[in-house]
Structures are given as C-alpha cells and as structure tokens.
Write a protein that holds these residues in place. Structure first.
Motif, PDB file in Angstrom:
ATOM      1  N   ASN A 175       0.820  -1.213   0.000  1.00  0.00           N
ATOM      2  CA  ASN A 175       0.000   0.000   0.000  1.00  0.00           C
ATOM      3  C   ASN A 175       0.853   1.263   0.000  1.00  0.00           C
ATOM      4  OD1 ASN A 175      -2.914  -1.049   0.486  1.00  0.00           O
ATOM      5  ND2 ASN A 175      -1.665  -2.182   1.957  1.00  0.00           N
ATOM      6  N   PRO A 176       0.594   2.196  -0.937  1.00  0.00           N
ATOM      7  CA  PRO A 176       1.417   3.402  -1.009  1.00  0.00           C
ATOM      8  C   PRO A 176       1.123   4.435   0.076  1.00  0.00           C
ATOM      9  CG  PRO A 176      -0.203   3.369  -2.786  1.00  0.00           C
ATOM     10  CD  PRO A 176      -0.299   2.047  -2.107  1.00  0.00           C
ATOM     11  N   GLU A 177      -0.132   4.584   0.461  1.00  0.00           N
ATOM     12  CA  GLU A 177      -0.487   5.638   1.406  1.00  0.00           C
ATOM     13  C   GLU A 177      -1.224   5.110   2.635  1.00  0.00           C
ATOM     14  OE1 GLU A 177       0.428   8.737   1.134  1.00  0.00           O
ATOM     15  OE2 GLU A 177       1.244   8.683  -0.906  1.00  0.00           O
ATOM     16  N   ALA A 178      -2.217   4.242   2.423  1.00  0.00           N
ATOM     17  CA  ALA A 178      -3.042   3.756   3.528  1.00  0.00           C
ATOM     18  C   ALA A 178      -3.452   2.314   3.258  1.00  0.00           C
ATOM     19  CB  ALA A 178      -4.291   4.635   3.693  1.00  0.00           C
ATOM     20  N   ASP A 181      -5.283   0.578  -0.019  1.00  0.00           N
ATOM     21  CA  ASP A 181      -5.053   1.299  -1.277  1.00  0.00           C
ATOM     22  C   ASP A 181      -4.826   0.359  -2.456  1.00  0.00           C
ATOM     23  OD1 ASP A 181      -5.279   3.805  -0.193  1.00  0.00           O
ATOM     24  OD2 ASP A 181      -3.133   4.178  -0.040  1.00  0.00           O
ATOM     25  N   ARG A 337     -12.209   0.761   1.922  1.00  0.00           N
ATOM     26  CA  ARG A 337     -11.572   1.149   0.676  1.00  0.00           C
ATOM     27  C   ARG A 337     -11.647   0.011  -0.337  1.00  0.00           C
ATOM     28  NH1 ARG A 337      -7.880   2.837   4.642  1.00  0.00           N
ATOM     29  NH2 ARG A 337      -7.741   5.103   4.843  1.00  0.00           N
ATOM     30  N   VAL A 365       1.572  -0.649   4.693  1.00  0.00           N
ATOM     31  CA  VAL A 365       1.974   0.545   3.957  1.00  0.00           C
ATOM     32  C   VAL A 365       3.498   0.551   3.874  1.00  0.00           C
ATOM     33  CG1 VAL A 365       1.993   3.069   3.946  1.00  0.00           C
ATOM     34  CG2 VAL A 365      -0.054   1.823   4.708  1.00  0.00           C
ATOM     35  N   GLN A 367       5.803   2.945   2.943  1.00  0.00           N
ATOM     36  CA  GLN A 367       6.509   4.219   2.771  1.00  0.00           C
ATOM     37  C   GLN A 367       7.909   4.241   3.389  1.00  0.00           C
ATOM     38  OE1 GLN A 367       3.864   7.229   4.292  1.00  0.00           O
ATOM     39  NE2 GLN A 367       2.808   7.469   2.339  1.00  0.00           N
ATOM     40  N   THR A 368       8.134   3.487   4.468  1.00  0.00           N
ATOM     41  CA  THR A 368       9.422   3.578   5.159  1.00  0.00           C
ATOM     42  C   THR A 368      10.301   2.337   4.972  1.00  0.00           C
ATOM     43  OG1 THR A 368       8.516   2.657   7.225  1.00  0.00           O
ATOM     44  CG2 THR A 368       8.427   5.059   6.929  1.00  0.00           C
ATOM     45  N   ASP A 380      -2.358  -0.061  12.266  1.00  0.00           N
ATOM     46  CA  ASP A 380      -2.349  -0.788  10.997  1.00  0.00           C
ATOM     47  C   ASP A 380      -2.116  -2.277  11.203  1.00  0.00           C
ATOM     48  OD1 ASP A 380      -2.878   1.457   9.545  1.00  0.00           O
ATOM     49  OD2 ASP A 380      -0.913   1.599   8.578  1.00  0.00           O
TER      50      ASP A 380
END
Length: 397
Positions: A175-178, A181, A337, A365, A367-368, A380
C-alpha cells in the motif's frame, strides 16, 4: 502451563524485530516464528539450501493440515542492513513504540505482514477451530539477498514431497499511502545486462592511433533508449530500460580507454517474455553496431559483447477471480476502501510462486521500507490482522 497463543500482532512483531536477521543471517527470527506456530498445531520444517558462491540460507515451511483447499502465505524474515545506526530515532532492533508507531528494521518489509498473518490464524483457530483445509507458511531468509537459496528452492523441495497449493498471499508491503489502497495481482518482468565495447587504448592527442570505445557505447545505448519498446498494456506500464552504470575504468583525462561498459535493467510488461525481449535488445544493438564506427573514416564496425546478469524474472498476471475477489472484499469490509488492482513496483518472491498456484500480494503501507527509522502504525497491525482473518473466514467457509 500451555504455550501462549500469538493473537496479538504487536507482540508478534516486537519478537520478530528483536531478531537481527540481516540477510543471510537467521538471527533467531525463524526460531521465534516456529515458537508462534507450534501451539497452533503447525508442523514446522527448517530446510537449509546451498549453492556454490552463495551463503547457506535457512528457510521455514510450516503446515496446518486439513481436508480442503490449501492456502499458502509467503514471505521473508530477512531484512536489509540498518545503515547508519546512529541516525535512527530508536535502535533498529529494539521494537520501540512511540507516538503510535513501532520502529525497527523489518517493521513493514516484511516482518509486520508475517506477524499479522500469524495473529489472524491464531484468532481463526481460537474462534473456529482448525480450518476445513490446510494453511502453510513459506518463509525464506534470502529475499533481500541473492534470492537463490530461498523461496524458489523451498517450493521445489515442498513440491517434491507432494505438496500442492490452491492459492497464495505474499505479505509484502503493497500500500502506497493507507491500508486498502492497493492489491498487487501481478508483477513486471526484470532482466539485467552488461554491455562491453572493446577499443584500442591511446593518447588523447593522437586519436588516429586509437579506437575510442565510448563512441561505440553511446551508439549502442542510443539504440536501446531512443525508441520505446511498447506503449504498455491494459494491465501493465510501458516497458522501461534504465542505464544503471557507465564506466571506462580510466582515471586519466589524456588517455583514450581500452574498453567501455554499461549496465542496464529492463522492467517489462506482458508484451514480452524475457527471451523475446533479450532477442529484441540484441537485434537493436547488432544493427547499431553495424552502422557505427569508432571514428569517421574507419571501416571496422563497433565490436561489443552483451552478458545477461542474474536470473531473468518473467512477467505474470493473476486472473483468479475467487482469490482476488475474496481478498478485495475483505479489504473493503475492514477498511472501507476498494483496493486498486496493480502490477506496479519491482519483483518479489511471487515470481516463484506463480509457477505453483495463483498468487496475489497484500501487506502493510510501504513508505518507510529500507529507510532509517522504518516503522509501522500500531493501528495498521490490527487492521491488517482483521483483513487476513476476514479472508480466512471467507476462504474456508
């Protein structure tokens, strides 16, 4: 006293993060996972695979057996190096929680996904008893490394013992943001190559006595980059070639080098197979070399060598409506979603699993991932556990 059932993904992840399992070290992570699975009734095996020139890698295959469909969950407990440890807000293997986030190497890539799946299975067994079917975990310690002694060999080993699967989920961070997604239903293929153009070394002031290989290399790279390979397909982005290195190994500014090299990587869609794309690349370079010269007035065409690096990864697309549909429904029911069905990103161990059963990827997610201060929202972890649990309930209903 009976062993504790691992229903809390936060506790599970803390245990896994505290295992420093930097590829190819097991670091205690597979031992910890085995201790989580044994109380749930899983049989666990820990095969080690070897190949000359690569480190030995320990893997884990766990199975909870029953009569009915066989679901595989796949992932890896190995992690990338921490980088500058002093730059971390919290120690990278401490699993510290601050401001609703758990910090640690592997938090999202991908010990978090494994922790959530184990918690989901534990909750399922606690509520429903053993499933009407089988659940297996295919976990490697070689995904972030050479990927030679890991999932590919583990699947071959299990299949040789008579194992077969009906579907698989890979718990990579998708998932890129949440959460909710993106659900990955395929991956582009990947091939890498190294071009070497041979020249003749000489003095830069006397070019007529030398053959500059850089001129030839530029012509070959232009042939690869100037014309797109395709415009993309309904399910995939356009095929993309990136030059990742150019080198002549020459520190002097007044010496024409003896050779020039360039490395490249191509991520390709289902217009191609690895073999047809390799043939196209070679044809483009053959044509460019034939019409190019080291210098105006020379008769000899450019001479080059092309070596394919590593093992090609083939493109694939999962068209299993039940697997994709039930997981999409679970994601929507828990998060609200509707996930985008995507084939973006790099390669994963799904490229091996596709040869055995339909496979999709869904996790946290991302992102990190691979960053300093890799971290995951504690909320999450609970949400992903509930998504996996909902899917298990629907899959084995």
């Amino acid at each position: 006293m009976s062993p504790k059932i691992s229903i809390d993904p936060v506790d599970n992840l803390a245990v896994l993060i505290r295992c420093p399992s930097v590829t190819p070290a097991e670091g205690g992570a597979l031992c910890a996972l085995e201790k989580m699975l044994a109380p749930l009734g899983f049989s666990v095996e820990r095969p080690v695979f070897r190949e000359d020139g690569t480190p030995d890698v320990e893997n884990l295959y766990a199975r909870l057996s029953g009569n009915g469909p066989h679901l595989m969950f796949a992932g890896h407990t190995d992690v990338v190096p921490v980088g500058d440890e002093a730059a971390w807000t919290h120690p990278p293997f401490a699993a510290a929680v601050a401001n609703g986030m758990m910090y640690g190497r592997g938090a999202v890539d991908m010990k978090g996904g494994i922790a959530c799946f184990v918690a989901a299975v534990a909750r399922y067994v606690q509520t429903h008893g053993n499933p009407r079917g089988s659940i297996s975990l295919v976990i490697t310690g070689d995904e972030e490394g050479p990927s030679i002694n890991g999932t590919g060999k583990l699947l071959e080993w299990a299949a040789a013992q008579g194992e077969s699967w009906d579907a698989s989920i890979v718990g990579e961070p998708t998932n890129p943001e949440a959460l909710g997604d993106m659900l990955k239903i395929g991956r582009r293929g990947s091939i890498s190559g190294l071009i070497t153009v041979q020249g003749k070394q000489g003095h830069a002031a006397y070019p007529h006595l030398a053959d500059n290989p850089v001129r030839g290399l530029m012509a070959l790279l232009d042939a690869l980059l100037a014309t797109p390979f395709d415009e993309g397909t309904a399910d995939f982005q356009p095929t993309n070639l990136e030059v990742t290195s150019v080198d002549v190994g020459n520190p002097a500014t007044n010496v024409i080098p003896a050779k020039a090299t360039a490395a490249f990587n191509v991520r390709f869609n289902d217009t191609w197979t690895a073999e047809t794309l390799q043939a196209e690349i070679h044809n483009r370079m053959d044509r460019a070399a034939a019409r190019s010269k080291y210098r105006k007035g020379r008769k000899e065409p450019v001479s080059f060598e092309l070596a394919w690096k590593d093992r090609p990864s083939q493109v694939f697309l999962t068209r299993d409506d039940r697997l994709v549909g039930l997981l999409s429904q679970s994601i929507q029911a828990v998060t609200g979603r509707t996930p985008q069905l995507s084939t973006s990103g790099g390669t994963s161990d799904a490229r091996y699993i596709k040869d055995y059963c339909p496979v999709v990827e869904f996790g946290l997610v991302g992102q990190t991932m691979h960053m300093v201060d890799e971290r995951v929202a504690v909320d999450d972890l609970e949400t992903l556990t509930n998504i996996y649990l909902r899917f298990l309930e629907d899959w084995f209903a």
